[in-house]
Design a protein around this motif. Structure first.
Motif, short mmCIF file in Angstrom:
data_model
loop_
_atom_site.label_atom_id
_atom_site.label_comp_id
_atom_site.label_asym_id
_atom_site.label_seq_id
_atom_site.Cartn_x
_atom_site.Cartn_y
_atom_site.Cartn_z
N ILE A 49 0.84 -1.20 0.00
CA ILE A 49 0.00 0.00 0.00
C ILE A 49 0.88 1.26 0.00
N TYR A 50 1.87 1.27 0.87
CA TYR A 50 2.73 2.46 0.98
C TYR A 50 3.42 2.76 -0.35
N ARG A 51 3.95 1.76 -0.98
CA ARG A 51 4.66 1.92 -2.25
C ARG A 51 3.77 2.54 -3.31
N ASN A 52 2.54 2.05 -3.45
CA ASN A 52 1.62 2.57 -4.47
C ASN A 52 1.12 3.97 -4.13
N GLY B 133 -7.45 11.37 -4.60
CA GLY B 133 -7.05 10.78 -3.35
C GLY B 133 -5.69 10.13 -3.35
N LEU B 134 -5.36 9.41 -2.22
CA LEU B 134 -4.05 8.81 -2.02
C LEU B 134 -3.70 7.81 -3.11
N LEU B 135 -4.66 7.00 -3.57
CA LEU B 135 -4.37 5.97 -4.58
C LEU B 135 -5.04 6.30 -5.91
N GLN B 136 -5.40 7.60 -6.10
CA GLN B 136 -5.92 8.08 -7.38
C GLN B 136 -7.03 7.17 -7.95
N VAL B 137 -8.15 7.18 -7.28
CA VAL B 137 -9.31 6.35 -7.67
C VAL B 137 -10.35 7.26 -8.31
N ILE B 138 -10.93 6.83 -9.43
CA ILE B 138 -11.99 7.61 -10.06
C ILE B 138 -13.32 7.33 -9.34
N ASP B 139 -14.26 8.26 -9.46
CA ASP B 139 -15.53 8.14 -8.73
C ASP B 139 -16.28 6.83 -9.02
N ILE C 278 -8.10 4.31 0.48
CA ILE C 278 -7.16 3.17 0.47
C ILE C 278 -7.91 1.84 0.39
N THR C 279 -8.96 1.66 1.23
CA THR C 279 -9.66 0.36 1.27
C THR C 279 -10.41 0.11 -0.03
N ALA C 280 -11.02 1.13 -0.63
CA ALA C 280 -11.72 0.93 -1.90
C ALA C 280 -10.72 0.56 -2.99
N ALA C 281 -9.55 1.24 -3.05
CA ALA C 281 -8.51 0.96 -4.06
C ALA C 281 -7.97 -0.45 -3.87
N CYS C 282 -7.72 -0.87 -2.64
CA CYS C 282 -7.21 -2.22 -2.38
C CYS C 282 -8.25 -3.28 -2.72
#
Length: 252
Positions: A173-176, A203-209, A231-235
């Motif tokens: 997670i940190y790396r991404n 956001g932190l992990l660049q997630v689209i809506d 983070i949790t949605a991206a993971c």
């Protein structure tokens, strides 16, 4: 009887005999005929014998009447005694029945009271058992708090992911995050193809809506810029597409 004997029975003698017969007293006959001979005595005795039945017949009738009266009195007394005995027996029977009825009522009341006492005792025991069976409420675990920084956001996200069965590691997670946003939760890409299509990465992990809404994890915020929610949605998306965020090494 010789004729001469009858001739001696003069008028005075006849009157004496008649008077004796009427009075019924034999002794007066001999007093009225002093010096009479043997035949004369026999005649007198015969007259007395003829008088006796009249006197005894009257006495017998009176005696029988008296006996009948006594018998009636005895019967009446016996009937009265019988009636009194029957009344006493009836009264005794009624008294006995009343006593038995009272005893039955008392026994029934005692049985009812005993049953009620047993029911209450059983009910109390049941309530006690129920109270004993119910365990005391376990103390709620203290809410774990995380620092409001990148390290705290990643650790809190890993805690939520563990509860939901989403794979991923701190390092992955940190790396991404560093590659996508340099750790800025408010980062937004306004130049790539997604931005050109009107759905910029955030956001932190660049997630689209659309991706955020599709892979949102229950229990987290619906704000796409919220660090833990992002983070949790991206993971969750990475686990579905690549098996884990650990397998992502470039734009995804």
């Amino acid at each position: 009887m010789p004729k001469h004997a009858l001739s001696r029975f003069n008028r005075s003698h006849k009157l004496g005999v008649a008077g004796v017969a009427a009075a019924g007293a034999a002794a007066l006959i001999f007093a009225a005929v002093p010096g009479a001979d043997a035949d004369q005595g026999k005649t007198q005795a015969t007259a007395i014998e003829n008088v006796k039945p009249v006197a005894f017949s009257a006495v017998g009738t009176a005696a029988r009447a008296q006996q009948a009266t006594i018998a009636k009195q005895a019967d009446a007394s016996a009937a009265k005694g019988k009636a009194e005995a029957a009344a006493a027996a009836k009264k005794a029977a009624e008294k006995k029945a009343a006593a038995e009825k009272a005893a039955k009522a008392k026994a029934a009341a005692a049985a009812k009271a005993k049953a009620e006492k047993e029911r209450r005792a059983k009910q109390a025991a049941s309530r006690s058992t129920v109270r004993t069976a119910i365990p005391a409420a376990a103390p709620k675990p203290a809410v774990k708090t995380y620092p409001n920084n990148l390290d705290g956001w990643i650790r809190e996200s890993l805690h939520v992911m563990a509860q939901k069965g989403i794979p991923g590691s701190y390092n992955g997670i940190y790396r991404n995050i560093i590659r996508e946003s340099s750790g800025n939760p408010m980062a937004i890409n306004l130049w790539d193809i997604n931005a050109q299509n009107g759905i910029p990465s955030k956001g932190l992990l660049q997630v689209i809506d659309p991706t955020f809404k599709a892979y949102h994890v229950a229990g987290t915020s619906w704000n796409i810029y919220d660090p833990v929610a992002n983070i949790t949605a991206a993971c969750n998306y990475a686990a579905d597409k690549y098996g884990s965020m650990d397998n992502v090494n470039s734009a995804y």
